[in-house]
Design an enzyme around this catalytic site. Structure first.
Site, PDB file in Angstrom:
ATOM      1  N   GLY A  24       0.741  -1.469  -0.194  1.00  0.00           N
ATOM      2  CA  GLY A  24      -0.052   0.015   0.022  1.00  0.00           C
ATOM      3  C   GLY A  24       0.723   0.811   0.338  1.00  0.00           C
ATOM      4  O   GLY A  24       0.571   2.328  -0.318  1.00  0.00           O
ATOM      5  N   LYS A 159      -9.227 -14.318  -0.235  1.00  0.00           N
ATOM      6  CA  LYS A 159      -8.749 -14.267  -1.197  1.00  0.00           C
ATOM      7  C   LYS A 159      -9.986 -14.137  -2.824  1.00  0.00           C
ATOM      8  O   LYS A 159      -9.836 -13.300  -2.849  1.00  0.00           O
ATOM      9  CB  LYS A 159      -7.241 -14.284  -1.668  1.00  0.00           C
ATOM     10  CG  LYS A 159      -6.478 -13.586  -0.072  1.00  0.00           C
ATOM     11  CD  LYS A 159      -6.334 -11.612  -0.372  1.00  0.00           C
ATOM     12  CE  LYS A 159      -5.982 -11.443  -0.652  1.00  0.00           C
ATOM     13  NZ  LYS A 159      -6.256  -9.410  -0.852  1.00  0.00           N
ATOM     14  N   GLY A 185       4.717 -13.923  -5.952  1.00  0.00           N
ATOM     15  CA  GLY A 185       5.609 -13.714  -5.592  1.00  0.00           C
ATOM     16  C   GLY A 185       6.041 -11.770  -4.678  1.00  0.00           C
ATOM     17  O   GLY A 185       7.500 -12.106  -5.065  1.00  0.00           O
TER      18      GLY A 185
END
Length: 372
Positions: A24, A159, A185
């Site tokens: 973020g 998710k 990853g």
């Protein structure tokens, strides 16, 4: 579609959930770098870390699982765009995963739909198409989601459920556009899962071990490339919004779609680890590396898990880690290239250099502080 890094006009008002977290805050910083006139609101449980001092960026402590609080905040802020990255740690409790990833995402969708948000970009995960046994070779977005009993990682199931909710909300109402980004990853500055564990293994002298034959390709993605993918998705959705009610051709469409984002440089798993260790200072020659067979390592992992469970601890080698390091898992980014104009902006070697350099610098500062 341009991928220029030059500053551009304001995107309006962008709200970023989890904007003080690993991914973020990289999105916040890249957004400010490219669109410095854009108003940014950052939502996070605690906004004390990874803050950007720009006057155009505001921070709000907020719990996205509190539906009424989210709606009140959206009504107050009236954002044009939402980038939703907030998620609990992978190793958190199942009930927290569902509460944040599923219920929290649906709460945000409802608040966005009710308050005139134009574009909603969700941070999903490449793992939504992974099962514990199948190898993924250049997997693309046509692969089915793996959830429920077929998915041993409950985090991944939540998710996937959240991604489905986001994509199903597309064009409901008709001027509300959504898409999902699936990173693979992720690593880089501020990484708390991948690089720190590898650097710790180097410091503990564990680089002389290798599990498996190292013939499995794997995707690792530098965090700024993922941030770049999110911003391209925002721009694409805003461009589509300008053309409403027109629906793009299926071969061009971004709204209602998911996109894998990687470095586009799949590497052998242990080659990546050894590149990290070299950057950290490792000089061990390959001739000194002990190769552990996958079956043997799996048995050792199971034994260690049981022994450490008795002590209330987690071992350095687990069955999950053995599986993770021996399976081929890499993804196609052709869809993102064609529809988002995506190209990685930082290559793998440079990403490793930056990420490991950041960790070593933090360790140096901590040592100096301790020595004072």
């Amino acid at each position: 579609m341009t991928t220029s890094n030059a500053p551009a006009k304001s995107l309006g008002h962008v709200l970023i959930t989890g904007g003080c977290g690993f991914l973020g805050h990289h999105i916040v910083n890249l957004l400010h770098e490219r669109h410095p006139l854009t108003r940014v609101s950052v939502l996070d449980l605690r906004t004390t870390h990874n803050r950007n001092s720009s006057p155009n960026i505001s921070y709000y402590d907020s719990d996205i699982t509190d539906s009424e609080a989210s709606k009140a905040l959206f009504a107050k802020l009236k954002p044009d765009i939402v980038i939703h990255t907030a998620s609990p740690p992978f190793n958190g409790k199942n009930e927290l995963h569902y509460k944040v990833n599923v219920e929290g995402t649906k709460s945000l969708l409802s608040a966005a739909q009710e308050n005139g948000v134009k574009a909603f970009v969700y941070t999903s995960s490449s793992s939504v198409v992974c099962d514990p046994k199948s190898e993924l070779i250049n997997a693309n977005e046509t692969y089915p989601l793996i959830t429920g009993d077929a998915q041993p990682e409950y985090y991944t199931t939540t998710k996937a459920y959240a991604e489905s909710a986001v994509l199903s909300a597309n064009r409901h109402p008709s001027n509300f556009l959504t898409c999902a980004i699936r990173p693979a990853g992720i690593f880089g500055e501020g990484d708390v899962q991948l690089l720190p564990k590898m650097v710790t293994a180097y410091h503990k002298g564990q680089t002389k071990f290798q599990v498996g034959s190292n013939d499995n390709l794997f995707d690792f993605t530098y965090v700024q490339n993922i941030a770049h993918g999110h911003l391209l998705a925002v721009s694409a959705l805003l461009q589509t919004h300008k053309m409403l009610p027109t629906v793009p051709l299926d071969s061009e469409r971004v709204d209602g779609e998911a996109f894998f984002i990687t470095n586009g440089q799949p590497v052998y798993f242990w080659d990546f680890a050894r590149a990290v260790w070299r950057e950290a200072g490792d000089t061990l020659p390959m001739s000194s590396v002990w190769h552990l067979g996958e079956d043997f390592a799996f048995t050792v992992g199971a034994t260690l898990e049981w022994l450490f469970w008795l002590m209330g601890k987690t071992p350095n080698l687990t069955r999950q880690q053995v599986r993770y390091s021996c399976l081929t898992k890499y993804y196609s980014i052709e869809k993102a290239k064609k529809r988002l104009g995506y190209r990685p902006i930082v290559n793998l070697d440079e990403g490793i250099r930056r990420g490991v350099g950041y960790i070593l610098e933090q360790q140096k500062k901590a040592a100096e502080k301790k020595g004072q």
